[in-house]
Design an enzyme around this catalytic site. Structure first.
Site, PDB file in Angstrom:
ATOM      1  N   SER A 185      24.751 -46.352  21.948  1.00 22.89           N
ATOM      2  CA  SER A 185      23.714 -46.589  22.986  1.00 22.89           C
ATOM      3  C   SER A 185      23.486 -45.522  24.067  1.00 22.89           C
ATOM      4  CB  SER A 185      24.275 -47.917  23.670  1.00 22.89           C
ATOM      5  OG  SER A 185      25.289 -47.744  24.473  1.00 22.89           O
ATOM      6  N   LYS A 228      24.617 -53.419  32.159  1.00 26.76           N
ATOM      7  CA  LYS A 228      24.549 -51.938  32.231  1.00 26.76           C
ATOM      8  C   LYS A 228      23.609 -51.728  33.639  1.00 26.76           C
ATOM      9  CE  LYS A 228      25.224 -50.610  27.394  1.00 26.76           C
ATOM     10  NZ  LYS A 228      24.719 -49.967  26.449  1.00 26.76           N
TER      11      LYS A 228
END
Length: 345
Positions: free
Chosen positions: A240, A285
């Site tokens: 990611s 996140k």
């Protein structure tokens, strides 16, 4: 002691024991919480996180964070009270343990997979960034699928000079050339291996699940004088961080600071063509980025709906489907000119 009192005492004892058992036994879930961030334009152990040699680089300003999620480790199990605390926290999530850690995989196998995905994301980030920055490179064979037409005929590292007599100067050209054929037709590759040129003929096969789509079973990367080293060790795994890596490489390879001093964070997988893919843990996140001081967050388009429910204020969500989208959005923010695509309800 009367019968009523004895019944009451017994009930209390049973309740206490039951609660004790409930809190002692693990539950089949893992927690997702905001993880550490890392500035891809910064330093790690006295070395640049992104180190580029073999080509001119330019100064950068600002901070470009890759973001992570802290996940319950494979060798640790949550108790019921721990799971409840995570469930009640708006910036934490719970997921079934078997989804995150498949029962047929050991902890070492999970770690190896995460490391492999991180390495693959770095290779794709380099390819995407070089194309966006218009840095010259050769196309090369990155991987060869077992049992495919290319198996035993092409090798990782082979430089692809031509396909069917046409020069290959960009990654998409190789796939486009193969797809001009019908399944079962012959494709002719001119490659360079060990400094020697040779011709390789491959008969196309059907792509699994797409019987009319031809393939030869390779993925394409880049061979360039630009050498990129990512100095993060084994602290971060998975794919990611690919988009953050690609943006940092692009920023260093092109004149003029991309961020203009701003604190930006983001996430997203990336392929060699610059296509940005969805990731897990977007809400965690965003929360981690905001805690670190970021004012802009780059969100894969497929994650926008979830990002809007992160419950984090004071951070601008910028939508991106490609690396070019991310670059254009950051340039618009830095200059104050142009439209910035955002995540909208």
């Amino acid at each position: 002691m009367t019968r009523r009192t004895a019944t009451l005492v017994t009930s209390i004892v049973v309740l206490v024991l039951s609660l004790g058992l409930l809190t002692a036994f693990p539950v089949p879930f893992v927690s997702f919480s905001p993880g550490p961030v890392k500035d891809t334009l910064g330093m790690s152990k006295n070395k640049p996180v992104i180190e580029i040699t073999g080509y001119d680089t330019f100064p950068t300003t600002g901070q470009l964070d890759l973001t992570t999620v802290s996940v319950t480790s494979p060798d640790r199990e949550l108790t019921l009270p721990q799971a409840m605390r995570n469930w009640l926290d708006p910036h934490h999530d719970l997921f079934p343990r078997d989804i995150i850690y498949p029962p047929d995989q050991s902890a070492d196998e999970v770690e190896e997979q995460n490391t492999a995905e991180m390495t693959g994301s770095q290779d794709s980030a380099v390819a995407a960034a070089l194309q966006a920055a218009k840095v010259p490179f050769h196309t090369k064979v990155a991987t060869v699928a077992k049992g495919s037409p290319a198996d035993g005929k092409l090798k990782p590292g082979d430089i692809v000079l031509q396909v069917d007599g046409q020069p290959m100067t960009q990654i998409p050209q190789v796939g486009d050339a193969v797809r001009k054929h019908k399944v079962g037709e012959t494709v002719t590759f001119l490659i360079r291996r060990d400094k020697k040129e040779q011709t390789v003929e491959l008969k196309t096969a059907a792509t699994p699940g797409e019987e009319s789509r031809p393939m030869v079973g390779i993925t394409i990367g880049v061979d360039s004088q630009v050498k990129v080293t990512v100095n993060l060790g084994q602290d971060i795994g998975g794919p990611s961080a690919g988009t953050a890596f690609a943006l940092a490489i692009y920023d260093k390879l092109t004149p003029g600071p991309l961020l203009a001093g701003k604190h930006v964070a983001g996430t997203g997988t990336i392929d060699a063509l610059g296509q940005v893919g969805a990731i897990g843990g977007i809400q965690q996140k965003i929360a981690g980025a905001k805690d670190d001081g970021a004012t802009v967050f780059l969100v894969p388009a497929a994650n926008c709906a979830a990002a809007l429910h992160a419950g984090v204020n004071g951070i601008q969500l910028v939508k991106m489907s490609t690396l070019d989208d991310a670059i254009a959005g950051l340039k618009a923010i830095s200059s104050g000119k142009g439209d910035v695509p955002g995540c909208t309800p």
